[in-house]
Design an enzyme around this catalytic site. Sequence first.
Site, PDB file in Angstrom:
ATOM      1  N   SER A 196     111.627  57.500  19.939  1.00 18.46           N
ATOM      2  CA  SER A 196     113.002  57.724  20.455  1.00 18.46           C
ATOM      3  C   SER A 196     113.006  59.067  21.084  1.00 18.46           C
ATOM      4  CB  SER A 196     114.100  57.351  19.138  1.00 18.46           C
ATOM      5  OG  SER A 196     115.611  57.437  19.937  1.00 18.46           O
ATOM      6  N   ASP A 348     116.280  46.459  23.050  1.00 18.86           N
ATOM      7  CA  ASP A 348     116.720  47.809  22.725  1.00 18.86           C
ATOM      8  C   ASP A 348     117.950  47.855  23.523  1.00 18.86           C
ATOM      9  OD1 ASP A 348     116.909  50.802  22.798  1.00 18.86           O
ATOM     10  OD2 ASP A 348     114.948  50.899  22.296  1.00 18.86           O
TER      11      ASP A 348
END
Length: 471
Positions: A196, A348
């Site tokens: 991330s 996601d």
Amino acid sequence: MKTLVVLCTLLSIIFASPLSLKSPLVDDFYNPPRGYESAKLGEILKLRKTPGKISSLFIPVEVKNSWQLLVRSEDSFGNAAAIVTTVIEPFNADPSKVVSYQSWEDAANIECSPSYGMQFGAPLSSVQTQVDMIFIVPLLDKGCFVVLPDYEGPKSTFGVGRQSGKATLDSIKAVLKTKDFSGINDDAQVAMWGYSGGTIAAGWAATLQPKYAQELKKNLIGAALGGFVINITATAEATDGTLFAGLIPNALNGLANEFPDFKKRMYEVVEKRYEGALQQGTQHCLGGAILHFAFDQVFTGDHRYFEQGYGLLEEEVFNRTISGNSLLYMGQEYLPDIPIFVYHGSLDGIVPIPDVHGVYKNWCDWGIDSFEFAEDSLNGYLTEIVVGAPAAITWLDARFDGQPVVEGCKKTTRITDFSYPNISDSTRNFFKGILDSLTASQLGPGVTSDNVTLSGLTGFMGGLSKFKKSV
């Protein structure tokens, strides 16, 4: 009996007063010495043992040594900067193996820096670093030195690609000069890993390395990137008005910390009634931001912070700043020169996968030497953090073992990244690492620890849950 001991120890830690650690705001170690601007990039300006013990989930872990280095680096504009990086040595460490781990700091506040948040006694606001330490434990257990740079630098520039990438590379340069006290070989193999927000640093480091740090070519063996952030706008669109809306004010303020014209314009156009709310993006670490800004609408809805909505992102200063810090829009001159492994969940909802497909196509069309892309069709952002980690560790193991990399490009879609080839040992080590962090076991290959069993740990967690409900 062991479980009871662990339970009592953990409860005493949970309910004890936190140890006193100096905040980076008042800790002089974070301030560079006079004249540091003349030092070379990657030069060590200051050195010390970490003031507190390294901890995971707010529980100390046993490592042989840990140091903090203040390192000469530079910001996006080439101005001198000094960043702190932490070096962790496990027991029985292999001086030829180093992993640079880019934590998902995701905050515009220096008190959220990994160097501070990873220590025992750090405030609860550092919870994201403490959780992230779970993924570092298996690396230490394999004997790797682990390096964690404060890649956002002294200005806390969340979302700023060049600052983050340069700091990551300069911290690696510095670590390779520590043989006299750490034992790390100057020709050690170095891999980068991030998930991330950590991929902003690791990804930009990989793209900047051929020009910014050519001397590291002989050391770097690859980068593992999970939940690969390559388009800031896409993440803003995906999270606005959701539980993770706090990523937006944190990122906007992170960009503002680096780009004065962006900051000036942002605070000119924000609705006056929301100016204070937007400024709160400089006050919260990731966990606090999620709680504080949950379901806020920054660009959409009747109560949005900016009247122009997403149209604001088309303004010249906004468009230039945001696109200039999104790898999706970078040209062929930013093609990495090291092997790349990307793992990403199809579902996601925070870092949408279509743009990752775009970067994969671009880099492959431009002739990247090695790009392996593992897409997990069953998992999204949060679950892929855990499910994809063993795949990343397996890939890193293969690089350190000298196994051949993918030639050119290879994309594989699996139901789950748990089925990534040869993952069984890595999975076991990964979850053993979590167990070791909870039981304060000594970390390093060949170390025998007095661990509770997995069933005992399960019972312990159940007991803890009942205890908390009763008090």
